[in-house]
Design an enzyme around this catalytic site. Structure first.
Site, PDB file in Angstrom:
ATOM      1  N   GLU A   1      20.688  -0.298   0.060  1.00 32.87           N
ATOM      2  CA  GLU A   1      19.908  -0.822   1.184  1.00 32.87           C
ATOM      3  C   GLU A   1      19.503  -2.258   0.855  1.00 32.87           C
ATOM      4  OE1 GLU A   1      15.902   0.793   2.007  1.00 32.87           O
ATOM      5  OE2 GLU A   1      16.461   0.689   4.113  1.00 32.87           O
TER       6      GLU A   1
ATOM      7  N   GLU B   1       9.238   8.826   5.036  1.00 32.25           N
ATOM      8  CA  GLU B   1      10.246   8.068   5.802  1.00 32.25           C
ATOM      9  C   GLU B   1      10.730   6.967   4.875  1.00 32.25           C
ATOM     10  OE1 GLU B   1      11.355   9.175   8.463  1.00 32.25           O
ATOM     11  OE2 GLU B   1       9.747  10.378   9.339  1.00 32.25           O
TER      12      GLU B   1
ATOM     13  N   LYS C   1      -3.617   2.840   4.541  1.00 29.57           N
ATOM     14  CA  LYS C   1      -3.475   1.749   3.570  1.00 29.57           C
ATOM     15  C   LYS C   1      -2.299   0.877   3.983  1.00 29.57           C
ATOM     16  CE  LYS C   1      -1.137   0.781   0.096  1.00 29.57           C
ATOM     17  NZ  LYS C   1      -1.032  -0.666   0.280  1.00 29.57           N
TER      18      LYS C   1
ATOM     19  N   VAL D   1       9.451   4.802  -4.559  1.00 27.84           N
ATOM     20  CA  VAL D   1       8.014   5.121  -4.468  1.00 27.84           C
ATOM     21  C   VAL D   1       7.839   6.472  -3.761  1.00 27.84           C
ATOM     22  CG1 VAL D   1       5.779   4.365  -3.568  1.00 27.84           C
ATOM     23  CG2 VAL D   1       7.321   2.700  -4.572  1.00 27.84           C
ATOM     24  N   GLY D   2       8.693   6.760  -2.788  1.00 28.98           N
ATOM     25  CA  GLY D   2       8.630   8.055  -2.101  1.00 28.98           C
ATOM     26  C   GLY D   2       8.799   9.217  -3.079  1.00 28.98           C
TER      27      GLY D   2
ATOM     28  N   GLY E   1       8.388   3.861   3.173  1.00 33.60           N
ATOM     29  CA  GLY E   1       8.672   2.781   2.241  1.00 33.60           C
ATOM     30  C   GLY E   1       9.930   3.074   1.456  1.00 33.60           C
ATOM     31  N   SER E   2       9.956   2.643   0.207  1.00 33.74           N
ATOM     32  CA  SER E   2      11.177   2.757  -0.592  1.00 33.74           C
ATOM     33  C   SER E   2      11.369   4.182  -1.099  1.00 33.74           C
ATOM     34  CB  SER E   2      11.117   1.792  -1.773  1.00 33.74           C
ATOM     35  OG  SER E   2      10.031   2.133  -2.608  1.00 33.74           O
ATOM     36  N   THR E   3      12.609   4.536  -1.339  1.00 30.93           N
ATOM     37  CA  THR E   3      12.917   5.875  -1.843  1.00 30.93           C
ATOM     38  C   THR E   3      12.285   6.078  -3.218  1.00 30.93           C
ATOM     39  OG1 THR E   3      14.928   5.947  -0.539  1.00 30.93           O
ATOM     40  CG2 THR E   3      14.845   7.426  -2.422  1.00 30.93           C
TER      41      THR E   3
ATOM     42  N   CYS F   1      14.468   0.018   8.298  1.00 32.57           N
ATOM     43  CA  CYS F   1      15.126   1.158   7.641  1.00 32.57           C
ATOM     44  C   CYS F   1      16.273   1.704   8.499  1.00 32.57           C
ATOM     45  CB  CYS F   1      14.116   2.241   7.311  1.00 32.57           C
ATOM     46  SG  CYS F   1      13.046   2.666   8.668  1.00 32.57           S
TER      47      CYS F   1
HETATM   48  P1  TAP Z   1       7.239   0.189  -1.408  1.00 31.21           P
HETATM   49  O1  TAP Z   1       6.874  -0.328  -2.743  1.00 31.21           O
HETATM   50  O2  TAP Z   1       7.806   1.535  -1.290  1.00 31.21           O
HETATM   51  O3  TAP Z   1       5.899   0.042  -0.522  1.00 31.21           O
HETATM   52  C1  TAP Z   1       5.604   0.801   0.633  1.00 31.21           C
HETATM   53  C2  TAP Z   1       4.128   1.147   0.652  1.00 31.21           C
HETATM   54  O4  TAP Z   1       3.825   1.977  -0.482  1.00 31.21           O
HETATM   55  C3  TAP Z   1       3.198  -0.066   0.524  1.00 31.21           C
HETATM   56  O5  TAP Z   1       2.025   0.158   1.276  1.00 31.21           O
HETATM   57  C4  TAP Z   1       2.872  -0.069  -0.955  1.00 31.21           C
HETATM   58  O6  TAP Z   1       1.692  -0.738  -1.222  1.00 31.21           O
HETATM   59  C5  TAP Z   1       2.766   1.417  -1.234  1.00 31.21           C
HETATM   60  N1  TAP Z   1       2.914   1.796  -2.640  1.00 31.21           N
HETATM   61  C6  TAP Z   1       3.593   1.156  -3.612  1.00 31.21           C
HETATM   62  N2  TAP Z   1       3.471   1.821  -4.788  1.00 31.21           N
HETATM   63  C7  TAP Z   1       2.721   2.915  -4.543  1.00 31.21           C
HETATM   64  C8  TAP Z   1       2.246   3.987  -5.353  1.00 31.21           C
HETATM   65  N3  TAP Z   1       2.550   4.093  -6.635  1.00 31.21           N
HETATM   66  N4  TAP Z   1       1.483   4.937  -4.778  1.00 31.21           N
HETATM   67  C9  TAP Z   1       1.186   4.873  -3.473  1.00 31.21           C
HETATM   68  N5  TAP Z   1       1.587   3.872  -2.655  1.00 31.21           N
HETATM   69  C10 TAP Z   1       2.360   2.903  -3.178  1.00 31.21           C
HETATM   70  O7  TAP Z   1       8.215  -0.789  -0.724  1.00 31.21           O
HETATM   71  P2  TAP Z   1       8.315  -2.377  -0.951  1.00 31.21           P
HETATM   72  O8  TAP Z   1       8.173  -2.766  -2.397  1.00 31.21           O
HETATM   73  O9  TAP Z   1       7.346  -2.965  -0.015  1.00 31.21           O
HETATM   74  O10 TAP Z   1       9.799  -2.659  -0.529  1.00 31.21           O
HETATM   75  C11 TAP Z   1      10.856  -2.401  -1.455  1.00 31.21           C
HETATM   76  C12 TAP Z   1      12.059  -1.878  -0.748  1.00 31.21           C
HETATM   77  O11 TAP Z   1      11.735  -0.649  -0.099  1.00 31.21           O
HETATM   78  C13 TAP Z   1      12.580  -2.748   0.377  1.00 31.21           C
HETATM   79  O12 TAP Z   1      13.380  -3.772  -0.064  1.00 31.21           O
HETATM   80  C14 TAP Z   1      13.318  -1.727   1.201  1.00 31.21           C
HETATM   81  O13 TAP Z   1      14.575  -1.484   0.660  1.00 31.21           O
HETATM   82  C15 TAP Z   1      12.456  -0.499   1.074  1.00 31.21           C
HETATM   83  N6  TAP Z   1      11.512  -0.368   2.198  1.00 31.21           N
HETATM   84  C16 TAP Z   1      11.807   0.543   3.121  1.00 31.21           C
HETATM   85  C17 TAP Z   1      10.966   0.693   4.205  1.00 31.21           C
HETATM   86  C18 TAP Z   1      11.274   1.720   5.205  1.00 31.21           C
HETATM   87  S1  TAP Z   1      10.655   1.591   6.681  1.00 31.21           S
HETATM   88  N7  TAP Z   1      12.010   2.748   4.933  1.00 31.21           N
HETATM   89  C19 TAP Z   1       9.845  -0.100   4.365  1.00 31.21           C
HETATM   90  C20 TAP Z   1       9.548  -1.037   3.383  1.00 31.21           C
HETATM   91  C21 TAP Z   1      10.403  -1.153   2.298  1.00 31.21           C
HETATM   92  P3  TAP Z   1       1.682  -2.297  -1.656  1.00 31.21           P
HETATM   93  O14 TAP Z   1       2.733  -2.977  -0.857  1.00 31.21           O
HETATM   94  O15 TAP Z   1       0.334  -2.733  -1.301  1.00 31.21           O
HETATM   95  O16 TAP Z   1       1.940  -2.277  -3.100  1.00 31.21           O
END
Ligand code: TAP
Length: 455
Positions: free
Chosen positions: A356, A229, A154, A211-212, A207-209, A263
């Site tokens: 972050e 991660e 996804k 959502v993780g 992704g974000s901590t 990240c």
């Molecule tokens: P997240 O919301 O964590 O998104 C990452 C992935 O998770 C996306 O594919 C997202 O899908 C999916 N997701 C969101 N909610 C979910 C749920 N309830 N169940 C399953 N999957 C879900 O990150 P973001 O909003 O894009 O970014 C927010 C912050 O996260 C950034 O500013 C940054 O600080 C951090 N971030 C960290 C990383 C790494 S590499 N560590 C990468 C991205 C962001 P959709 O996008 O389609 O909703």
């Protein structure tokens, strides 16, 4: 089906419209992946290896197209986007050697022998973020497939284009239907379904901590395997005895690459107090020399941020009156631009220092001695990455052992390679990806005792 319009972050113009899967399509894809897995796990190791090599060749033949999609859909600079597409090819090639090396062990036991098998887990759900759509997809996809799992990926809603194309290339390369499916859709719908569905045996999330944490809790309900991660707030530690010119010249690239949406960004520079002023003098031209602009133009080093909302978030760390010590350039007008920004002096309680930012903003903080450098580096809930600059080899090892982070570099600003393990300490994640052991988290170890005694 609802539609999502992908926006070019450099022009703010629509690129294309992508249909979004819902929960029902996710369930259908999961059922297809489960059916496909029965035959994929039975494909002879050499044949699985050949298919992965064909997949790598298909990616190789389409590097420019993939790069063009990433430039338009994510705003990545052309040189970086081409590198990322080549990285997918290389990761596939590296793990194409794995099926024939997925050996078990023979363990001596009384009355017979014990052998172990590395069994595929089944269906793997990959939830990919928007910051590195191609590399992060490949890090989960390639070892999962090599180990005999089927994969549903996804992509992030904002950046689905390259993942969709990579899914098509897999089919063109001969991977059977259902072995790799790319399912664009919302995280809260498709991602959540992958977490909740009992036929998905493992989730790989980047992704974000926040959502993780939700994903880990969701997986806990079924004791589902999970790799996380997450975020980082990594330190770039500069000692007085290092090559200060080189440390300052590379520091911008350690944090502003991918516009800081990384990240592993070394977003806190810690500098030994005795060379602090000299370091800042050297840092200024390095920051101002970062070429920010049209991602499609050759030579561009930094593009725009991913979205208007994200730019607003990044800007909130630099309010009016913030201690901006150095500022680079960025285009005016259309596009989600934000200039490379250095904050100093900054209190260690300031949210720019503790959170972050995921944008091109870095803080610089002095330290007195080695012990204080390690203490400052570790004073964060994160532990993903970091750099140490010193001419003293003993100190390099001592500090590297003292810093609580998974990926460190000494006298270099980069520590991510697909043939070495990648992952975080503390709240930066759980588990390791990449490297020679990357198939372990995609397999279950089974031991089988075979009696050889006659009675
Ligand atoms: P997240 O919301 O964590 O998104 C990452 C992935 O998770 C996306 O594919 C997202 O899908 C999916 N997701 C969101 N909610 C979910 C749920 N309830 N169940 C399953 N999957 C879900 O990150 P973001 O909003 O894009 O970014 C927010 C912050 O996260 C950034 O500013 C940054 O600080 C951090 N971030 C960290 C990383 C790494 S590499 N560590 C990468 C991205 C962001 P959709 O996008 O389609 O909703």
């Amino acid at each position: 089906m609802t539609q999502y319009t992908v926006i070019n972050p450099a022009t703010e113009q629509p690129v294309t419209t992508i249909p979004q899967a819902g929960a029902e399509q996710a369930d259908e894809a999961i059922a297809r992946a489960a059916r496909a897995e029965e035959s994929w796990r039975a494909v002879a190791p050499g044949d699985r290896a050949r298919l992965l090599r064909s997949f790598a060749a298909a990616v190789d033949a389409n590097l420019d197209d993939l790069a063009a999609l990433e430039i338009a859909g994510s705003g990545h600079p052309a040189g970086q986007a081409r590198w990322e597409a080549g990285h997918v090819r290389d990761v596939l090639l590296y793990y194409s050697a794995a099926p024939e090396r997925l050996t078990g062990r023979q363990i001596p036991v009384a009355g017979g022998l014990d052998v172990t098998f590395a069994e595929p887990i089944g269906v793997v759900g990959l939830i990919v973020p928007w910051n590195f759509p191609m590399p992060i997809l490949s890090w989960g996809m390639a070892p999962a497939l090599a180990a005999g799992n089927t994969v549903i990926a996804k992509p992030a809603e904002m950046t689905p284009l390259t993942a969709i194309r990579i899914g098509e290339l897999a089919l063109e390369a001969g991977l059977p239907e259902g072995v790799l499916q790319v399912l664009p859709g919302k995280g809260s719908v498709v991602g959540q379904r992958l977490v909740d569905h009992p036929l998905v045996g493992k989730i790989v999330f980047t992704g974000s901590t926040e959502v993780g944490q939700q994903i880990m809790a969701g997986c806990a309900r079924q004791i589902k395997r999970v790799t996380l991660e997450l975020g980082g707030k990594s330190a770039n530690i500069v000692f007085a005895d290092c090559d200060l010119e080189k440390a300052a010249a590379t520091a911008p690239y350690a944090v502003f690459d991918n516009a800081g949406q990384d990240c592993c960004a070394r977003s806190r520079i810690l500098v030994e107090a005795s060379v602090f002023d000299r370091f800042m003098e050297l840092l200024e031209p390095a920051v101002q020399g970062v070429r920010v602009g049209d991602p499609a133009a050759d030579g561009t080093e930094m593009g725009p941020l991913i979205s208007a909302a994200h730019r607003e978030h990044v800007a909130s760390y630099v309010p009016d009156g913030a201690p901006v010590a150095i500022r680079g350039s960025a285009p005016d007008g259309t596009g989600f631009w934000y200039p490379p920004t250095v904050l100093a002096p900054v209190s260690t309680a300031d949210r720019a220092y503790t959170e972050e930012i995921f944008g091109p903003v870095v803080t610089v903080t002095p330290f007195r001695d080695e012990a204080e450098a390690i203490a400052l580096a570790n004073d964060t809930p994160y532990g993903l990455s970091g750099s140490i600059w010193t001419g003293n080899v003993g100190r390099a090892i001592r500090v590297a052992r003292g810093v609580e982070a998974g990926n460190l570099s000494v006298n270099s600003h980069s520590s991510v390679r697909y043939w070495t393990p990648f992952g975080g300490f503390k709240q930066s994640g759980l588990g390791r990806e990449l490297g020679p052991d990357a198939l372990d988290p995609f397999t279950e170890t089974k031991n089988v005792f075979i009696a050889t005694d006659t009675e």
